[in-house]
Design a protein around this motif. Structure first.
Motif, PDB file in Angstrom:
ATOM      1  N   ASP A 107       0.851  -1.201   0.000  1.00  0.00           N
ATOM      2  CA  ASP A 107       0.000   0.000   0.000  1.00  0.00           C
ATOM      3  C   ASP A 107       0.877   1.237   0.000  1.00  0.00           C
ATOM      4  OD1 ASP A 107      -2.347  -1.508   0.152  1.00  0.00           O
ATOM      5  OD2 ASP A 107      -2.203  -1.644   2.340  1.00  0.00           O
ATOM      6  N   TYR A 108       0.980   1.894  -1.154  1.00  0.00           N
ATOM      7  CA  TYR A 108       1.651   3.187  -1.210  1.00  0.00           C
ATOM      8  C   TYR A 108       0.625   4.235  -0.793  1.00  0.00           C
ATOM      9  CZ  TYR A 108       5.503   0.943  -3.728  1.00  0.00           C
ATOM     10  OH  TYR A 108       6.555   0.138  -4.074  1.00  0.00           O
ATOM     11  N   ASP A 109       1.053   5.452  -0.516  1.00  0.00           N
ATOM     12  CA  ASP A 109       0.127   6.511  -0.067  1.00  0.00           C
ATOM     13  C   ASP A 109      -1.011   6.714  -1.050  1.00  0.00           C
ATOM     14  OD1 ASP A 109       1.482   6.937   2.205  1.00  0.00           O
ATOM     15  OD2 ASP A 109       2.620   8.679   1.488  1.00  0.00           O
ATOM     16  N   THR A 110      -0.667   6.706  -2.328  1.00  0.00           N
ATOM     17  CA  THR A 110      -1.648   7.071  -3.345  1.00  0.00           C
ATOM     18  C   THR A 110      -2.340   5.873  -3.977  1.00  0.00           C
ATOM     19  OG1 THR A 110       0.210   7.182  -4.878  1.00  0.00           O
ATOM     20  CG2 THR A 110      -0.568   9.252  -3.970  1.00  0.00           C
ATOM     21  N   LYS A 111      -1.770   4.668  -3.830  1.00  0.00           N
ATOM     22  CA  LYS A 111      -2.360   3.491  -4.468  1.00  0.00           C
ATOM     23  C   LYS A 111      -1.834   2.201  -3.863  1.00  0.00           C
ATOM     24  CE  LYS A 111       1.040   4.276  -8.099  1.00  0.00           C
ATOM     25  NZ  LYS A 111       1.265   4.621  -9.470  1.00  0.00           N
ATOM     26  N   SER A 112      -2.618   1.124  -4.052  1.00  0.00           N
ATOM     27  CA  SER A 112      -2.170  -0.206  -3.633  1.00  0.00           C
ATOM     28  C   SER A 112      -1.816  -0.993  -4.872  1.00  0.00           C
ATOM     29  CB  SER A 112      -3.297  -0.931  -2.894  1.00  0.00           C
ATOM     30  OG  SER A 112      -3.600  -0.246  -1.713  1.00  0.00           O
ATOM     31  N   ILE A 113      -0.700  -1.705  -4.812  1.00  0.00           N
ATOM     32  CA  ILE A 113      -0.351  -2.500  -5.980  1.00  0.00           C
ATOM     33  C   ILE A 113      -0.113  -3.964  -5.599  1.00  0.00           C
ATOM     34  CG2 ILE A 113       0.727  -0.513  -7.132  1.00  0.00           C
ATOM     35  CD1 ILE A 113       3.398  -2.163  -6.808  1.00  0.00           C
ATOM     36  N   CYS A 114      -0.420  -4.842  -6.542  1.00  0.00           N
ATOM     37  CA  CYS A 114      -0.054  -6.250  -6.409  1.00  0.00           C
ATOM     38  C   CYS A 114       1.014  -6.484  -7.459  1.00  0.00           C
ATOM     39  CB  CYS A 114      -1.259  -7.160  -6.649  1.00  0.00           C
ATOM     40  SG  CYS A 114      -0.799  -8.903  -6.654  1.00  0.00           S
ATOM     41  N   LEU A 115       2.240  -6.635  -6.985  1.00  0.00           N
ATOM     42  CA  LEU A 115       3.371  -6.840  -7.876  1.00  0.00           C
ATOM     43  C   LEU A 115       3.521  -8.335  -8.139  1.00  0.00           C
ATOM     44  CD1 LEU A 115       5.608  -5.078  -9.170  1.00  0.00           C
ATOM     45  CD2 LEU A 115       7.022  -5.598  -7.185  1.00  0.00           C
ATOM     46  N   LYS A 116       3.422  -8.719  -9.397  1.00  0.00           N
ATOM     47  CA  LYS A 116       3.469 -10.137  -9.753  1.00  0.00           C
ATOM     48  C   LYS A 116       4.820 -10.463 -10.390  1.00  0.00           C
ATOM     49  CE  LYS A 116      -0.830 -11.684 -10.894  1.00  0.00           C
ATOM     50  NZ  LYS A 116      -1.361 -11.907  -9.548  1.00  0.00           N
ATOM     51  N   GLY A 117       5.669 -11.118  -9.629  1.00  0.00           N
ATOM     52  CA  GLY A 117       7.034 -11.427 -10.088  1.00  0.00           C
ATOM     53  C   GLY A 117       7.092 -12.711 -10.899  1.00  0.00           C
TER      54      GLY A 117
END
Ligand SMILES: Nc1nc2c([nH]c(=O)n2[C@H]2C[C@H](O)[C@@H](COP(=O)(O)OP(=O)(O)OP(=O)(O)O)O2)c(=O)[nH]1
Ligand SMILES: [Mg+2]
Length: 145
Positions: A72-82
């Motif tokens: 969860d970044y301040d401005t958005k949530s990301i799901c990083l798929k490696g």
């Protein structure tokens, strides 16, 4: 939640490609595993190969899923798929980054990665230690027998 693919791209000498996000982009100055946002109706594999060609001008072959990391970044949530991938062809031309490096897996911890990447870096470093642990166990077993 924004879904983002990230390529752990290895060359013939098993070095991994890392790229540094250029000024003006979210997380500028941080190192990352290159990739980008998954578009509608796109598989992660197709997305990753497309992003790597668009951003770096190189062809890759996506091998397998490695791990997901959500952040969860301040401005958005990301799901990083490696995803693990192999470098195939082409000379790197940078567009979204100001630097790239081919690094040994054991050297990854020397670079300042984006926060979402840290669990992926940790797992890559941990996996590296497994064969050594197995060797230790084997010699211990021999001593005991
Ligand atoms: N590609 C990539 N993005 C990452 C990593 N770690 C991390 O926090 N991110 C974040 C940065 C961005 O906020 C978000 C989306 O990645 P991106 O900027 O590469 O997306 P994109 O290529 O589609 O670029 P754009 O169209 O948004 O400019 O994911 C990583 O290892 N690789
Ligand atoms: Mg990108």
């Amino acid at each position: 939640m924004i879904e983002v693919t990230a390529g752990i791209i290895q060359n013939a000498s098993k070095k991994v490609l890392i790229t540094r996000r250029k000024a003006g982009k979210h997380l500028a100055g941080f190192w990352e595993f290159p990739g980008g946002k998954i578009e509608a109706d796109e598989t992660p594999e197709v997305c990753l190969a497309r992003e790597i060609m668009e951003e770096l001008n190189i062809g890759i072959s996506v091998r397998s899923h490695f791990m997901d990391s959500t952040y969860d970044y301040d401005t958005k949530s990301i799901c990083l798929k490696g995803y693990l991938a192999d470098y195939l062809e082409g000379d790197i031309i940078l567009t979204d980054h100001d630097q790239y490096k081919w690094v040994a897996q054991s050297e990854l911890s020397k670079y300042e990665f984006a926060p979402a990447d840290i669990p992926i870096v940790k797992k890559l470093m941990h996996d590296l230690e497994l064969p050594r642990d197995i060797k230790k166990l084997k010699s211990l077993a021999k001593e005991l027998l």
